[in-house]
Design a protein around this motif. Sequence first.
Motif, PDB file in Angstrom:
ATOM      1  N   LEU A 267      75.434  72.161  72.408  1.00 47.09           N
ATOM      2  CA  LEU A 267      74.622  72.961  73.329  1.00 47.09           C
ATOM      3  C   LEU A 267      73.164  72.964  72.882  1.00 47.09           C
ATOM      4  CD1 LEU A 267      74.848  74.705  75.876  1.00 47.09           C
ATOM      5  CD2 LEU A 267      75.133  76.703  74.388  1.00 47.09           C
ATOM      6  N   VAL A 268      72.941  73.065  71.583  1.00 46.16           N
ATOM      7  CA  VAL A 268      71.572  73.028  71.053  1.00 46.16           C
ATOM      8  C   VAL A 268      70.902  71.710  71.423  1.00 46.16           C
ATOM      9  CG1 VAL A 268      70.189  72.980  68.955  1.00 46.16           C
ATOM     10  CG2 VAL A 268      72.047  74.635  69.174  1.00 46.16           C
ATOM     11  N   ALA A 269      71.663  70.611  71.299  1.00 44.44           N
ATOM     12  CA  ALA A 269      71.100  69.302  71.631  1.00 44.44           C
ATOM     13  C   ALA A 269      70.733  69.215  73.104  1.00 44.44           C
ATOM     14  CB  ALA A 269      72.095  68.203  71.264  1.00 44.44           C
ATOM     15  N   HIS A 270      71.485  69.924  73.943  1.00 44.26           N
ATOM     16  CA  HIS A 270      71.273  69.824  75.385  1.00 44.26           C
ATOM     17  C   HIS A 270      70.191  70.771  75.888  1.00 44.26           C
ATOM     18  CE1 HIS A 270      72.173  69.142  79.575  1.00 44.26           C
ATOM     19  NE2 HIS A 270      72.427  70.428  79.766  1.00 44.26           N
ATOM     20  N   GLU A 271      70.188  72.015  75.349  1.00 44.14           N
ATOM     21  CA  GLU A 271      69.268  73.017  75.898  1.00 44.14           C
ATOM     22  C   GLU A 271      68.656  73.925  74.854  1.00 44.14           C
ATOM     23  OE1 GLU A 271      72.172  76.695  77.095  1.00 44.14           O
ATOM     24  OE2 GLU A 271      71.958  75.099  78.613  1.00 44.14           O
ATOM     25  N   GLY A 272      68.800  73.555  73.589  1.00 39.79           N
ATOM     26  CA  GLY A 272      68.242  74.403  72.534  1.00 39.79           C
ATOM     27  C   GLY A 272      68.977  75.740  72.464  1.00 39.79           C
ATOM     28  N   GLU A 273      68.228  76.836  72.282  1.00 44.16           N
ATOM     29  CA  GLU A 273      68.823  78.172  72.152  1.00 44.16           C
ATOM     30  C   GLU A 273      68.722  78.973  73.457  1.00 44.16           C
ATOM     31  OE1 GLU A 273      70.580  79.399  69.901  1.00 44.16           O
ATOM     32  OE2 GLU A 273      70.235  78.202  68.091  1.00 44.16           O
ATOM     33  N   ALA A 274      68.686  78.274  74.588  1.00 40.07           N
ATOM     34  CA  ALA A 274      68.504  78.954  75.872  1.00 40.07           C
ATOM     35  C   ALA A 274      69.600  79.984  76.133  1.00 40.07           C
ATOM     36  CB  ALA A 274      68.461  77.926  77.004  1.00 40.07           C
ATOM     37  N   TYR A 275      70.865  79.646  75.799  1.00 32.66           N
ATOM     38  CA  TYR A 275      71.961  80.577  76.076  1.00 32.66           C
ATOM     39  C   TYR A 275      71.814  81.848  75.241  1.00 32.66           C
ATOM     40  CZ  TYR A 275      76.720  82.431  76.455  1.00 32.66           C
ATOM     41  OH  TYR A 275      77.808  83.246  76.663  1.00 32.66           O
ATOM     42  N   ARG A 276      71.535  81.703  73.958  1.00 35.51           N
ATOM     43  CA  ARG A 276      71.370  82.881  73.098  1.00 35.51           C
ATOM     44  C   ARG A 276      70.209  83.736  73.615  1.00 35.51           C
ATOM     45  NH1 ARG A 276      73.015  84.040  67.904  1.00 35.51           N
ATOM     46  NH2 ARG A 276      73.828  81.915  67.721  1.00 35.51           N
ATOM     47  N   GLU A 277      69.139  83.093  74.002  1.00 32.13           N
ATOM     48  CA  GLU A 277      67.985  83.841  74.504  1.00 32.13           C
ATOM     49  C   GLU A 277      68.310  84.574  75.807  1.00 32.13           C
ATOM     50  OE1 GLU A 277      65.136  80.728  74.725  1.00 32.13           O
ATOM     51  OE2 GLU A 277      64.834  80.619  72.542  1.00 32.13           O
ATOM     52  N   GLU A 278      69.121  83.960  76.652  1.00 28.04           N
ATOM     53  CA  GLU A 278      69.545  84.641  77.888  1.00 28.04           C
ATOM     54  C   GLU A 278      70.367  85.892  77.549  1.00 28.04           C
ATOM     55  OE1 GLU A 278      71.686  81.862  80.289  1.00 28.04           O
ATOM     56  OE2 GLU A 278      70.047  80.399  80.264  1.00 28.04           O
ATOM     57  N   LEU A 279      71.262  85.768  76.559  1.00 23.55           N
ATOM     58  CA  LEU A 279      72.073  86.926  76.158  1.00 23.55           C
ATOM     59  C   LEU A 279      71.190  88.042  75.585  1.00 23.55           C
ATOM     60  CD1 LEU A 279      75.091  85.117  74.447  1.00 23.55           C
ATOM     61  CD2 LEU A 279      75.033  86.120  76.737  1.00 23.55           C
ATOM     62  N   GLN A 280      70.236  87.668  74.774  1.00 17.42           N
ATOM     63  CA  GLN A 280      69.342  88.674  74.197  1.00 17.42           C
ATOM     64  C   GLN A 280      68.504  89.358  75.275  1.00 17.42           C
ATOM     65  OE1 GLN A 280      67.392  86.092  71.385  1.00 17.42           O
ATOM     66  NE2 GLN A 280      68.780  86.653  69.701  1.00 17.42           N
ATOM     67  N   ALA A 281      68.061  88.590  76.262  1.00 11.69           N
ATOM     68  CA  ALA A 281      67.305  89.185  77.378  1.00 11.69           C
ATOM     69  C   ALA A 281      68.181  90.127  78.183  1.00 11.69           C
ATOM     70  CB  ALA A 281      66.750  88.076  78.268  1.00 11.69           C
ATOM     71  N   LEU A 282      69.445  89.765  78.372  1.00 10.04           N
ATOM     72  CA  LEU A 282      70.366  90.632  79.099  1.00 10.04           C
ATOM     73  C   LEU A 282      70.567  91.953  78.351  1.00 10.04           C
ATOM     74  CD1 LEU A 282      72.456  91.136  81.377  1.00 10.04           C
ATOM     75  CD2 LEU A 282      74.143  89.925  79.961  1.00 10.04           C
ATOM     76  N   ALA A 283      70.739  91.874  77.020  1.00  6.72           N
ATOM     77  CA  ALA A 283      70.905  93.090  76.228  1.00  6.72           C
ATOM     78  C   ALA A 283      69.672  93.982  76.331  1.00  6.72           C
ATOM     79  CB  ALA A 283      71.181  92.731  74.773  1.00  6.72           C
ATOM     80  N   GLN A 284      68.502  93.349  76.310  1.00  2.00           N
ATOM     81  CA  GLN A 284      67.252  94.112  76.442  1.00  2.00           C
ATOM     82  C   GLN A 284      67.199  94.797  77.802  1.00  2.00           C
ATOM     83  OE1 GLN A 284      64.937  94.346  73.992  1.00  2.00           O
ATOM     84  NE2 GLN A 284      63.639  95.706  75.216  1.00  2.00           N
ATOM     85  N   GLU A 285      67.563  94.073  78.825  1.00  2.00           N
ATOM     86  CA  GLU A 285      67.542  94.615  80.190  1.00  2.00           C
ATOM     87  C   GLU A 285      68.495  95.794  80.331  1.00  2.00           C
ATOM     88  OE1 GLU A 285      69.013  93.179  84.623  1.00  2.00           O
ATOM     89  OE2 GLU A 285      68.471  91.666  83.130  1.00  2.00           O
ATOM     90  N   LEU A 286      69.667  95.725  79.674  1.00  2.00           N
ATOM     91  CA  LEU A 286      70.667  96.790  79.787  1.00  2.00           C
ATOM     92  C   LEU A 286      70.427  97.923  78.795  1.00  2.00           C
ATOM     93  CD1 LEU A 286      73.887  94.591  80.181  1.00  2.00           C
ATOM     94  CD2 LEU A 286      72.696  95.855  81.985  1.00  2.00           C
TER      95      LEU A 286
END
Length: 781
Positions: A267-286
């Motif tokens: 996943l890192v090779a394909h999109e870097g840390e985009a998924y982890r960053e999306e999860l962190q943004a979701l936690a911030q939003e909630l």
Amino acid sequence: MNLMPRDQEPGRKSGSDKVRSIFEGPAGGSDVQPDRPLHLALVGNFAPRKCGIATFTTDIHEKLAEFHPDMVVDVYALDDPAQKLAYGDIAGKIACNAPEDYARAARQINEAGVDAVWVQHEYGIFGGKDGEMVLDFVDRLAAPLVLTLHTVLSDPSERQRAILRHLISRASRIMVMSHNSRDLLEREYDAPARILEVIEHGAPDRPFGRQEEFKEQLGLDGRKVLMTFGLLSRGKGLENAIRALPAIVERHPEVIYRIVGATHPNLVAHEGEAYREELQALAQELGVSAHISWDNRFLETGELLDQLEACDIYLTPYHGLQQSTSGTLSYAVALGKAVVSTPYVHARELLADDIGRLIEPESSEAIAEAVNALLDCPADLSAMQRRAWARGREMIWPRFADASRRLVARARAPEPALPPITATPGLAAVLAMSDATGMLQHSVGVVPDRRHGYCLDDNARALMLMNVARGLPVAERMKWSLVYAAFVQSAWNPDLARFRNFMRFDRDWCEDEGSEDSNGRAIWALGQTCERAPDQSLSEWALQLFEEALPRLSTLESPRARAFAMLGACAVLRRDPRNAAALDCVQQGGDFLMRLLGHGRRPDWAWFEAVLGYDNPRLPQALIEAGLALGQEAWIGAGLETLEWICVQQVSTRGQFRPIGSESFGKPHSYLPFDQQPLEAQAAIEAACSAWTATRGAFWVEHALTAWRWFFGGNDRGVVLADIATGRCRDGVTPRGVNANCGAESILAFQLSHYALAELAVSAPLGRGGGLLESARERLV
């Protein structure tokens, strides 16, 4: 001279000459063979590579070393060259996208003489589309194949289905980690139930109930700890767990959700840390960021277990429900953690009987409800943890290691049990396949199959057998000699100056002209009948048809057809050294084979052709016998050299006969181990006898005995093909074991091999296999 001793006559068995029926041969390897430790080649991703299969393969290696130190385990690591990993002391590595690496590793494994090869399979870890490079690899393996299938898809693509079916066809044992996978393999992939074993994922053995101790070490005193660990990927469903947190925190503000593990390298090779960053943004939003602890590392097992011990409730909110194995789930249960999970395959089985709590997929509300229910009632939480820990005792590493050793031991080929050479095969199988027309070609199991009729090849061989067989009344022997001779005579088509080959059961010929090889074999049978027929009139008939047919077959181009005809001509010359037709055949054939060898050989390939086919030893055998007949020393030398080369190719590191398999045909300068057929053992034995006549060398005696043992379990699968009592022989050795049919070619190959060895026993010195030949000589001379 009747070679059948009294205690081998029908209805008699002696204590010293017990023989093994093909029906008594073991279906698989034995669990215990105390004289020789198990030697295993282990293939899969391996540490320090960071993925679940690498961890699993490394665990197998370490736990077998810990709990079964008598085993020898050679590791072959599937490698991603881009990662530039150092694997330490392993047997080899295979660049996952390099076909030549798979071929090299397979050769190295075969040369190591291992008892089994254990391959970890997941479509994504091998090179090619859907990991198809694994197919050529397993096709090259001679040792029994053990598979661990980490994914068994219920709805695969056609290519995925074909790959898995091929793997199943090569496997001696298959390990899966769920009953659902086992049932799916039977139902959807036609895997035989007898080779399937369910072995649950191994897990650590640690004391129960140490949460508070490890919370203190991690600075989590007073917190209720939820946890998910493993490589992060979009299939984990962590966004649903995060969406559940507001409802959980509202009732239990002391909760913290620990997400432990690096993002998956793919996943890192394909999109870097985009998924982890999306999860962190979701936690911030909630508004729950303060209730999530991230540990973005791939932890070594010890540290990982310490962190897991601090957990109260373990979450696996996975999206996909086909996942049949989860090492993280096994670890959590074994450490006594309450689990809340979506109902993927492994979770449904492992968490049954209220071991954990299953919730509907894609539902943050269900996650919150299940977690809150457990945290609301500490007694229920503790009871579930206790049940999980008790269930985990069934999966702890000592049990896994024991089951793994049994898995490999069951795949290992058993040791052969060899009958004495003086145990003459009965002729019941030959006669059961024969009628007034001739000998039928094929069988279904032991039952003759009339659908395929007859062929010249088999009836020529049957005539050759009658010329040397013992133990039949003279009249009975002559009756069958005439049946087979009549078939050969009928096969001759004087209008085309060729023999026909195939005949239907209704006695209609299927063709006017048979293959060149069948024509050459007919000439061989006629020459051998001229030399060895017990009846003078039959010998005269054979010579007459030989002299009529041979000059008209001088244009044969097939190397084997030439060799067969030369062997027949040499037999005639042993009776009449001045026979003109035979002399011409031998001279022209010898020149032909020497020219062929000159064009075909190279430093690493001392052979007549760029490919290896069937009946390979017949080419050098024909040169040796031609050289003896005409006094051509160069032919004898070339024949001996090439025969020794093919002999070496056909003996495994462990000293067992491993004939060139039919799957090798058409592969230039390469060969594969399967399917192995009795015809090849016969050719090896008879060619070795010719070489012994030329040299009196002990090597040839040993090789003949090695090929003879192949019939009785001295092969890559330890299967018994031949039955002395009836004279039957199975049709070959496949990757999974024995081909149960008993066709004419196989029966005759076994029978003729016996009589060739019986003659060798009379004249050969003892050598290293002396015990076997010594006892035979005493009873045969």
